[in-house]
Design a protein around this motif. Sequence first.
Motif, PDB file in Angstrom:
ATOM      1  N   ARG A 102      -8.162  40.393  -1.157  1.00 48.04           N
ATOM      2  CA  ARG A 102      -6.868  39.794  -1.471  1.00 48.04           C
ATOM      3  C   ARG A 102      -7.071  38.362  -1.957  1.00 48.04           C
ATOM      4  NH1 ARG A 102      -2.072  41.766   0.841  1.00 48.04           N
ATOM      5  NH2 ARG A 102      -2.335  43.863   1.715  1.00 48.04           N
ATOM      6  N   PRO A 103      -6.793  38.053  -3.219  1.00 47.05           N
ATOM      7  CA  PRO A 103      -6.962  36.688  -3.720  1.00 47.05           C
ATOM      8  C   PRO A 103      -6.142  35.695  -2.888  1.00 47.05           C
ATOM      9  CG  PRO A 103      -6.583  38.217  -5.529  1.00 47.05           C
ATOM     10  CD  PRO A 103      -6.314  38.979  -4.267  1.00 47.05           C
ATOM     11  N   ALA A 104      -6.825  34.657  -2.393  1.00 39.52           N
ATOM     12  CA  ALA A 104      -6.164  33.667  -1.544  1.00 39.52           C
ATOM     13  C   ALA A 104      -6.153  32.277  -2.159  1.00 39.52           C
ATOM     14  CB  ALA A 104      -6.848  33.613  -0.176  1.00 39.52           C
ATOM     15  N   SER A 105      -7.221  31.926  -2.874  1.00 42.93           N
ATOM     16  CA  SER A 105      -7.269  30.596  -3.485  1.00 42.93           C
ATOM     17  C   SER A 105      -8.262  30.579  -4.631  1.00 42.93           C
ATOM     18  CB  SER A 105      -7.662  29.527  -2.454  1.00 42.93           C
ATOM     19  OG  SER A 105      -8.994  29.701  -2.017  1.00 42.93           O
ATOM     20  N   VAL A 106      -8.073  29.637  -5.528  1.00 40.91           N
ATOM     21  CA  VAL A 106      -8.986  29.405  -6.641  1.00 40.91           C
ATOM     22  C   VAL A 106      -9.355  27.933  -6.634  1.00 40.91           C
ATOM     23  CG1 VAL A 106      -9.323  29.468  -9.133  1.00 40.91           C
ATOM     24  CG2 VAL A 106      -7.958  31.252  -8.025  1.00 40.91           C
ATOM     25  N   MET A 107     -10.653  27.650  -6.684  1.00 44.10           N
ATOM     26  CA  MET A 107     -11.158  26.281  -6.716  1.00 44.10           C
ATOM     27  C   MET A 107     -11.813  26.032  -8.067  1.00 44.10           C
ATOM     28  SD  MET A 107     -13.050  26.248  -2.988  1.00 44.10           S
ATOM     29  CE  MET A 107     -13.473  24.509  -3.079  1.00 44.10           C
ATOM     30  N   GLY A 108     -11.380  24.991  -8.745  1.00 45.96           N
ATOM     31  CA  GLY A 108     -12.010  24.583  -9.987  1.00 45.96           C
ATOM     32  C   GLY A 108     -12.795  23.305  -9.766  1.00 45.96           C
ATOM     33  N   PHE A 109     -14.059  23.291 -10.205  1.00 46.39           N
ATOM     34  CA  PHE A 109     -14.923  22.122 -10.022  1.00 46.39           C
ATOM     35  C   PHE A 109     -15.111  21.399 -11.351  1.00 46.39           C
ATOM     36  CE2 PHE A 109     -15.924  24.939  -6.586  1.00 46.39           C
ATOM     37  CZ  PHE A 109     -16.252  24.127  -5.515  1.00 46.39           C
ATOM     38  N   THR A 110     -15.071  20.085 -11.304  1.00 45.84           N
ATOM     39  CA  THR A 110     -15.461  19.276 -12.453  1.00 45.84           C
ATOM     40  C   THR A 110     -16.787  18.617 -12.105  1.00 45.84           C
ATOM     41  OG1 THR A 110     -13.146  18.835 -13.026  1.00 45.84           O
ATOM     42  CG2 THR A 110     -14.823  17.416 -14.023  1.00 45.84           C
ATOM     43  N   VAL A 111     -17.840  19.021 -12.800  1.00 48.98           N
ATOM     44  CA  VAL A 111     -19.187  18.511 -12.558  1.00 48.98           C
ATOM     45  C   VAL A 111     -19.581  17.635 -13.737  1.00 48.98           C
ATOM     46  CG1 VAL A 111     -21.604  19.104 -12.173  1.00 48.98           C
ATOM     47  CG2 VAL A 111     -19.790  20.573 -11.244  1.00 48.98           C
ATOM     48  N   SER A 112     -19.868  16.396 -13.463  1.00 49.20           N
ATOM     49  CA  SER A 112     -20.247  15.453 -14.516  1.00 49.20           C
ATOM     50  C   SER A 112     -21.370  14.564 -14.007  1.00 49.20           C
ATOM     51  CB  SER A 112     -19.030  14.597 -14.917  1.00 49.20           C
ATOM     52  OG  SER A 112     -19.328  13.750 -16.003  1.00 49.20           O
ATOM     53  N   GLY A 113     -22.416  14.422 -14.801  1.00 47.74           N
ATOM     54  CA  GLY A 113     -23.556  13.615 -14.374  1.00 47.74           C
ATOM     55  C   GLY A 113     -24.301  14.221 -13.205  1.00 47.74           C
ATOM     56  N   GLY A 114     -24.258  15.545 -13.075  1.00 45.34           N
ATOM     57  CA  GLY A 114     -25.001  16.216 -12.017  1.00 45.34           C
ATOM     58  C   GLY A 114     -24.345  16.204 -10.657  1.00 45.34           C
ATOM     59  N   ARG A 115     -23.112  15.704 -10.586  1.00 47.00           N
ATOM     60  CA  ARG A 115     -22.394  15.678  -9.312  1.00 47.00           C
ATOM     61  C   ARG A 115     -20.949  16.139  -9.498  1.00 47.00           C
ATOM     62  NH1 ARG A 115     -24.073  10.666  -5.357  1.00 47.00           N
ATOM     63  NH2 ARG A 115     -26.280  11.245  -5.101  1.00 47.00           N
ATOM     64  N   ILE A 116     -20.366  16.587  -8.410  1.00 50.94           N
ATOM     65  CA  ILE A 116     -18.977  17.039  -8.442  1.00 50.94           C
ATOM     66  C   ILE A 116     -18.077  15.819  -8.382  1.00 50.94           C
ATOM     67  CG2 ILE A 116     -17.205  18.342  -7.210  1.00 50.94           C
ATOM     68  CD1 ILE A 116     -19.532  20.104  -6.108  1.00 50.94           C
ATOM     69  N   VAL A 117     -17.264  15.630  -9.414  1.00 52.77           N
ATOM     70  CA  VAL A 117     -16.357  14.476  -9.463  1.00 52.77           C
ATOM     71  C   VAL A 117     -14.934  14.866  -9.093  1.00 52.77           C
ATOM     72  CG1 VAL A 117     -17.778  13.262 -11.140  1.00 52.77           C
ATOM     73  CG2 VAL A 117     -15.935  14.741 -11.944  1.00 52.77           C
ATOM     74  N   ALA A 118     -14.613  16.153  -9.155  1.00 51.14           N
ATOM     75  CA  ALA A 118     -13.269  16.601  -8.783  1.00 51.14           C
ATOM     76  C   ALA A 118     -13.308  18.061  -8.370  1.00 51.14           C
ATOM     77  CB  ALA A 118     -12.287  16.416  -9.934  1.00 51.14           C
ATOM     78  N   ILE A 119     -12.479  18.388  -7.385  1.00 53.86           N
ATOM     79  CA  ILE A 119     -12.270  19.773  -6.958  1.00 53.86           C
ATOM     80  C   ILE A 119     -10.764  19.990  -6.904  1.00 53.86           C
ATOM     81  CG2 ILE A 119     -12.717  21.534  -5.218  1.00 53.86           C
ATOM     82  CD1 ILE A 119     -14.965  19.753  -4.132  1.00 53.86           C
ATOM     83  N   ASP A 120     -10.295  20.995  -7.617  1.00 53.58           N
ATOM     84  CA  ASP A 120      -8.866  21.303  -7.645  1.00 53.58           C
ATOM     85  C   ASP A 120      -8.665  22.702  -7.079  1.00 53.58           C
ATOM     86  OD1 ASP A 120      -7.534  18.963  -9.138  1.00 53.58           O
ATOM     87  OD2 ASP A 120      -9.265  19.439 -10.382  1.00 53.58           O
ATOM     88  N   VAL A 121      -7.870  22.778  -6.037  1.00 52.55           N
ATOM     89  CA  VAL A 121      -7.694  24.028  -5.308  1.00 52.55           C
ATOM     90  C   VAL A 121      -6.243  24.484  -5.416  1.00 52.55           C
ATOM     91  CG1 VAL A 121      -7.941  25.205  -3.093  1.00 52.55           C
ATOM     92  CG2 VAL A 121      -9.449  23.277  -3.665  1.00 52.55           C
ATOM     93  N   LEU A 122      -6.048  25.674  -5.961  1.00 52.61           N
ATOM     94  CA  LEU A 122      -4.729  26.304  -5.952  1.00 52.61           C
ATOM     95  C   LEU A 122      -4.718  27.322  -4.824  1.00 52.61           C
ATOM     96  CD1 LEU A 122      -1.920  26.755  -7.170  1.00 52.61           C
ATOM     97  CD2 LEU A 122      -2.931  28.506  -8.624  1.00 52.61           C
ATOM     98  N   ALA A 123      -3.891  27.057  -3.798  1.00 56.18           N
ATOM     99  CA  ALA A 123      -3.790  27.961  -2.647  1.00 56.18           C
ATOM    100  C   ALA A 123      -2.338  28.301  -2.347  1.00 56.18           C
ATOM    101  CB  ALA A 123      -4.454  27.326  -1.431  1.00 56.18           C
ATOM    102  N   ASP A 124      -1.474  28.081  -3.316  1.00 56.21           N
ATOM    103  CA  ASP A 124      -0.060  28.437  -3.189  1.00 56.21           C
ATOM    104  C   ASP A 124       0.048  29.961  -3.264  1.00 56.21           C
ATOM    105  OD1 ASP A 124       2.607  29.051  -3.580  1.00 56.21           O
ATOM    106  OD2 ASP A 124       2.977  27.411  -4.982  1.00 56.21           O
ATOM    107  N   PRO A 125       0.428  30.637  -2.167  1.00 56.04           N
ATOM    108  CA  PRO A 125       0.440  32.111  -2.173  1.00 56.04           C
ATOM    109  C   PRO A 125       1.280  32.709  -3.302  1.00 56.04           C
ATOM    110  CG  PRO A 125       0.786  31.255   0.046  1.00 56.04           C
ATOM    111  CD  PRO A 125       0.864  30.087  -0.883  1.00 56.04           C
ATOM    112  N   GLU A 126       2.409  32.106  -3.605  1.00 53.05           N
ATOM    113  CA  GLU A 126       3.277  32.655  -4.643  1.00 53.05           C
ATOM    114  C   GLU A 126       2.627  32.564  -6.022  1.00 53.05           C
ATOM    115  OE1 GLU A 126       7.041  30.713  -4.445  1.00 53.05           O
ATOM    116  OE2 GLU A 126       7.701  31.863  -2.687  1.00 53.05           O
ATOM    117  N   ARG A 127       1.988  31.427  -6.317  1.00 49.79           N
ATOM    118  CA  ARG A 127       1.384  31.258  -7.629  1.00 49.79           C
ATOM    119  C   ARG A 127       0.073  32.021  -7.750  1.00 49.79           C
ATOM    120  NH1 ARG A 127       0.942  25.175  -8.288  1.00 49.79           N
ATOM    121  NH2 ARG A 127       0.099  25.711 -10.318  1.00 49.79           N
ATOM    122  N   VAL A 128      -0.718  32.068  -6.667  1.00 51.67           N
ATOM    123  CA  VAL A 128      -1.949  32.866  -6.696  1.00 51.67           C
ATOM    124  C   VAL A 128      -1.609  34.336  -6.930  1.00 51.67           C
ATOM    125  CG1 VAL A 128      -3.896  33.690  -5.312  1.00 51.67           C
ATOM    126  CG2 VAL A 128      -3.292  31.264  -5.273  1.00 51.67           C
TER     127      VAL A 128
END
Length: 302
Positions: free
Chosen positions: A257-283
Amino acid sequence: MIDDELLATRFEADRGHLRAVAYRVLGSMSEAEDAVQEAWVRLQRSDTDAVANLTGWLTTVVGRVCLDMLRSRASRREDPLDVRVPDPVVDPDEGGDPEHEAVLADSVGLALLVVLETLTPAERLAFVLHDLFAVPFDDIAPIVGRTPAAARQLASRARKRVRGGAPVPDDLPRQREVVTAFTAAARNGDFEALLEVLDPEVVLRVDFGALNPDLTATVRGAAEVARRALLFRRPEGVSRLVLVNGGMGILTAPGGRPASVMGFTVSGGRIVAIDVLADPERVARLDLSALGLPRSGDLPAR
């Protein structure tokens, strides 16, 4: 008057372009589809005999529809500073769906969409139409109810925000290496290893939606983000690597059951941002068919 069959053929030729415009403006594939469908309804009701550039005409119609949708969305939100992670486009790690790739052309990563979410509706529309689709300001002005000069200023302000807030991501192999290291460190409870892959100024945005507003938050700094990662680490098999808007991400789907999606922004070899969609209605509304998963809203209740 153009007959209905020819009109439909011409519209279908532009559907992919119109969907791409609407997704960039709205940050939601389902809403983009609604905007494109509304453009078709308006096309059927209009006399287009004198329209020399039907693609341009349809683009401005979609822009007008999207602006109305953005304004309606803003008016429904009680707190304009709430975190809102855009609806991601999710594909298998080994490659994207051709239709998705067309929509995401020109590197429309999640990082760009997140920055666009911070703009006013008029700024967002002016920037997307002009900078991403070369629509003249003379055509944008009547949509936003401004002069061409004022529309140019809207796009200029938006452009400055985008340049300052959307880092250039590393190539996919490097992203995969870093995100794999992140997931291994989180699963093993290795705080120091997490710090190694997180940029010191990393930003974590978590969107749980209206049903769980207390869990929606923005967290800044490697130490705080690492603590969150340890707190919410998942057992092996619950999550999988995916492509999120063309970059590396993670889908969590306990029991399929899909529960969340995490998008990573990797720049310069490190993670600079993590965006997590965990809204049950939108997922539940996300199209995950490319992963062999149904929308979670289509699954039978337990």
